[in-house]
Scaffold this active site. Structure first.
Site, mmCIF file in Angstrom:
data_model
loop_
_atom_site.group_PDB
_atom_site.id
_atom_site.type_symbol
_atom_site.label_atom_id
_atom_site.label_comp_id
_atom_site.label_asym_id
_atom_site.label_seq_id
_atom_site.Cartn_x
_atom_site.Cartn_y
_atom_site.Cartn_z
ATOM 1 N N GLY A 203 0.826 -1.203 0.000
ATOM 2 C CA GLY A 203 0.000 0.000 0.000
ATOM 3 C C GLY A 203 0.850 1.238 0.000
ATOM 4 O O GLY A 203 2.019 1.209 0.383
ATOM 5 N N GLY A 208 -1.583 2.918 6.515
ATOM 6 C CA GLY A 208 -1.854 2.173 7.746
ATOM 7 C C GLY A 208 -1.295 0.770 7.765
ATOM 8 O O GLY A 208 -1.791 -0.084 8.492
ATOM 9 N N GLU A 426 -13.089 6.912 -16.172
ATOM 10 C CA GLU A 426 -13.164 5.607 -15.498
ATOM 11 C C GLU A 426 -14.452 4.880 -15.853
ATOM 12 O O GLU A 426 -14.456 3.657 -16.020
ATOM 13 C CB GLU A 426 -13.049 5.776 -13.976
ATOM 14 C CG GLU A 426 -11.706 6.305 -13.507
ATOM 15 C CD GLU A 426 -10.532 5.477 -14.017
ATOM 16 O OE1 GLU A 426 -10.681 4.245 -14.173
ATOM 17 O OE2 GLU A 426 -9.464 6.070 -14.277
ATOM 18 N N ASP A 501 -2.672 4.642 -20.069
ATOM 19 C CA ASP A 501 -3.550 3.702 -20.777
ATOM 20 C C ASP A 501 -3.027 3.455 -22.182
ATOM 21 O O ASP A 501 -2.946 2.308 -22.638
ATOM 22 C CB ASP A 501 -4.966 4.282 -20.904
ATOM 23 C CG ASP A 501 -5.670 4.358 -19.562
ATOM 24 O OD1 ASP A 501 -5.222 3.668 -18.631
ATOM 25 O OD2 ASP A 501 -6.652 5.105 -19.466
HETATM 26 P P1 ADP Z 1 2.276 3.046 6.630
HETATM 27 O O1 ADP Z 1 3.009 2.072 7.477
HETATM 28 O O2 ADP Z 1 1.324 2.396 5.678
HETATM 29 O O3 ADP Z 1 3.126 4.042 5.951
HETATM 30 P P2 ADP Z 1 1.230 3.818 9.149
HETATM 31 O O4 ADP Z 1 0.654 2.532 9.585
HETATM 32 O O5 ADP Z 1 2.538 4.178 9.727
HETATM 33 O O6 ADP Z 1 1.318 3.896 7.571
HETATM 34 O O7 ADP Z 1 0.167 4.955 9.399
HETATM 35 C C1 ADP Z 1 0.535 6.205 9.891
HETATM 36 C C2 ADP Z 1 -0.555 6.764 10.750
HETATM 37 O O8 ADP Z 1 -1.697 7.089 9.972
HETATM 38 C C3 ADP Z 1 -1.056 5.792 11.775
HETATM 39 O O9 ADP Z 1 -0.290 5.851 12.931
HETATM 40 C C4 ADP Z 1 -2.466 6.274 12.018
HETATM 41 O O10 ADP Z 1 -2.463 7.307 12.965
HETATM 42 C C5 ADP Z 1 -2.873 6.846 10.695
HETATM 43 N N1 ADP Z 1 -3.691 5.909 9.930
HETATM 44 C C6 ADP Z 1 -3.380 5.388 8.731
HETATM 45 N N2 ADP Z 1 -4.363 4.582 8.290
HETATM 46 C C7 ADP Z 1 -5.308 4.579 9.231
HETATM 47 C C8 ADP Z 1 -6.572 3.930 9.366
HETATM 48 N N3 ADP Z 1 -7.051 3.119 8.409
HETATM 49 N N4 ADP Z 1 -7.274 4.156 10.482
HETATM 50 C C9 ADP Z 1 -6.805 4.965 11.441
HETATM 51 N N5 ADP Z 1 -5.631 5.596 11.382
HETATM 52 C C10 ADP Z 1 -4.876 5.429 10.294
HETATM 53 ZN ZN ZN Z 2 -7.630 5.154 -17.802
#
Ligand code: ADP
Ligand code: ZN
Ligand code: MG
Length: 609
Positions: A203, A208, A426, A501
């Site tokens: 991702g 997250g 889209e 595309d």
């Molecule tokens: P990644 O590891 O994908 O770069 P993180 O897990 O470190 O992202 O996310 C960074 C912060 O963003 C988390 O500590 C949280 O506070 C917030 N966050 C990201 N996604 C979510 C989510 N789905 N729900 C709640 N908080 C989120």
């Molecule tokens: Zn397209």
């Protein structure tokens, strides 16, 4: 830096102590009055002096009335010299008992030697502390090979669970399975099921991934060993590998547990790639990870979760079954998810009653979870700076701008015009993909920007397919061209949104001709030798093994395939214009349409005759 300040403090205290001792020693004796030399002379002349004790530059004088006075003289000047300058009766001076006091060895030392020694002492101390610092580094180097994995013990109150992760429904569903494995391993072992070893979270940054991994540990109530890919790569070759070893050792001790390797692309890049100096080290580290993952017994209940935002650079060996064979995609949050994420992070923040998080979510298309968390935090800071007790709408809007314009903004916010273009684009892909029987069913259409594309249409084959026919490929080209064609039809001109595309459609058409032998005119043969030349990353170098004339014919054939695709797409678009408008409407309202909703709008997918 902190250490340096600490050292300075230590020096300062030592200095103060020495100064205190010094002054205490030199200033020994009772408190007596300091007087001028004239007064001493007059005392002598009046026969009042009983005794003079010469103590360095100080004359301690006892008077007959048993009081004490002190006279200071210049050093090097003797008492007799001093007195000679004044009119004093020699008899009377001789009558005074004079004692030259031997300076105490300590005082002597302090007064005469210490001032010279002191700088040396300071230098000595410095060297000592510096040596200690270096030694510390050495010690660290020795314990280097030890993994410094942080172990977040299941702390009942502070545990991150799925409740802390808003949105990401599919990801959570997939990870729920892992939680079950960790909680009730027996259930699975008894049925002979093998517990998966590795899960790869994919991702964009801030979606997250780390949070989700931690919440899996929290849900399953198992220890969470956290280590970042870059921590494996240190200045010494071999350290990474030994850290991996010790990380897995540690995990085996606390199993069941989760090992989380964040940013695995730092070590997990395609091996043999690049000329960089560090690649030997990376390769060894990666090999060690693979060895360890193969090495532990399936009954040990260790699950390795890794996260990356660059799945394209990962070594294929990592993705093999038995390693990170489970992949969980985490998308950027859509409208509803954004609202949920905002409310998760608003839990501990006092929001004014008129704050509508839905509106904030609507304004933040393209923001990641981390961005949203950041917005609420910035808003809280703004409110605090204004000495407000609660966060109002203005704070939030300003925070959005701040986060957007700030240097960290990578995702983009789409304005209404772009949003409309993206929706048509889209919807075009989705429409054509749906109505062409041999194209894949649509799973999701979204106008949330992702990567360089303004939106995306997810389609997946209804069953695993390993072989593809020419007409399928031409349908695929039709689907790819649909966005471009619709833009031209509706808005009269095209945008740069279709660039990738077109690139993909062209590449596909080229493969039809040069790799798959699907061109009737050029016959069943391949053209060109592909050779993977790796230099600073990954690059494919093609070697021509055909003539100029053939090259021209290849180009003609490519254009012909593109034309066939275009015709297919145009036919569908003309036929289903009303449906197209409906899809666009739904997209503008919801940003993302899932499969079910989409099929409600467009009806069932036509089946291959
Ligand atoms: P990644 O590891 O994908 O770069 P993180 O897990 O470190 O992202 O996310 C960074 C912060 O963003 C988390 O500590 C949280 O506070 C917030 N966050 C990201 N996604 C979510 C989510 N789905 N729900 C709640 N908080 C989120
Ligand atoms: Zn397209
Ligand atoms: Mg992370």
């Amino acid at each position: 830096m902190k250490k340096l300040i600490q050292n300075f403090l230590v020096f300062f205290v030592i200095f103060l102590l020495i100064a205190a001792v010094f002054s205490a020693l030199t200033d020994s004796g009772k408190k007596s009055q300091i007087v001028g030399i004239e007064e001493l002379i007059s005392h002598i002349n009046n026969d009042q002096v009983s005794e003079i004790v010469i103590d360095g530059n100080k004359l301690n004088i006892s008077l007959r009335d048993s009081s004490q006075i002190i006279v200071l003289k210049e050093s090097g000047e003797s008492l007799s010299d001093l007195i000679r300058n004044y009119q004093v009766d020699t008899e009377k001076v001789l009558a005074v008992k004079t004692i030259v006091k031997q300076e105490s060895s300590w005082a002597y030392f302090l007064v005469n030697v210490a001032p010279f020694l002191f700088p040396f002492l300071i230098i000595g101390f410095f060297i000592f502390f510096m040596m200690r610092g270096v030694q510390g580094a050495n010690n660290r180097a020795i314990s280097f090979g030890q993994s410094s994995a942080k172990d977040f013990k299941a702390d009942a109150n502070n545990r991150t669970t799925f409740k802390d992760v808003a949105g990401a429904k599919e990801a959570k569903e997939e990870l729920q399975e892992i939680v079950e494995f960790l909680k009730f391993p027996k259930k699975f072992h008894e049925l002979g099921a093998k517990i998966p070893r590795g899960v790869l979270l994919l991702g964009a940054p801030g979606t997250g991934k780390t949070l989700l991994a931690r919440s899996v540990a929290g849900e399953a109530k198992v220890p969470f060993l956290h280590m970042s890919g870059s921590e494996f790569v240190e200045m010494f070759v071999g350290v990474g590998a030994s850290r991996v070893r010790s990380l897995f050792e540690k995990a085996k001790k606390v199993a069941p547990c989760i090992i989380f390797i964040d940013e695995i692309d730092a070590v997990g890049r395609r091996r043999g790639a690049g000329l960089g100096g560090s690649h030997d080290e990376r390769e060894q580290t990666l090999n060690q990870i693979l060895v360890e993952m193969d090495g532990f017994e399936p009954t040990q209940n260790i699950i390795v979760i890794a996260a990356t935002n660059r799945p394209d650079v990962l070594d294929p060996a990592l993705l093999r079954p038995g390693r990170f064979d489970r992949r969980v995609m985490i998308d950027l949050p859509d409208l509803k998810d954004r609202e949920d994420i905002l409310s998760v992070h608003a839990r501990k923040k006092p929001l004014a009653k008129n704050v509508d998080l839905k509106k904030i979510a609507a304004r933040t298309a393209g923001f990641s979870g981390a961005d949203l968390a950041n917005i609420l935090n910035e808003a809280a800071i703004l409110a605090a700076r204004e000495n407000k007790k609660e966060i109002v709408n203005e704070h939030l809007f300003e925070a959005i701008e701040k986060v957007m314009i700030g240097p960290e903004r990578k995702s983009r916010v789409i304005n209404d015009k772009e949003k409309k273009i993206t929706a048509y684009h889209e919807a075009g892909h989705a429409l054509v993909s749906h109505f062409l029987p041999d194209a894949d069913p649509v799973h999701k259409v979204s106008i949330i920007s992702r990567g360089s594309a303004g939106g995306y249409t997810l389609k997946a084959p209804s069953e695993d397919k390993h072989m593809h026919s020419r007409s399928e490929f031409i349908s695929e080209i039709a689907v790819l061209l649909a966005g471009h064609l619709i833009e031209k039809k509706i808005f009269g001109e095209v945008t740069t949104g279709a660039t990738s595309d077109l690139r993909r459609a062209t590449a596909l058409a080229r493969s039809l001709v040069t790799d798959y032998g699907m061109s009737d005119n050029l016959g069943p043969r391949t053209y060109g030798e592909k050779e993977e030349m790796i230099f600073l990353g990954r690059e494919i170098h093609e070697q021509r093994n055909y003539s100029e004339r053939t090259a021209e014919r290849i180009d003609e054939e490519i254009s012909s395939f593109i034309k066939q695709g275009e015709n297919k797409a145009v036919a569908i678009i003309e036929k289903h214009q009303a449906v197209l408008e409906k899809i666009v409407e739904a997209l503008l309202a919801k940003e993302t349409i899932e499969k079910d909703e989409f099929e409600l709008i467009v009806g069932p997918k036509p089946i291959v005759a």
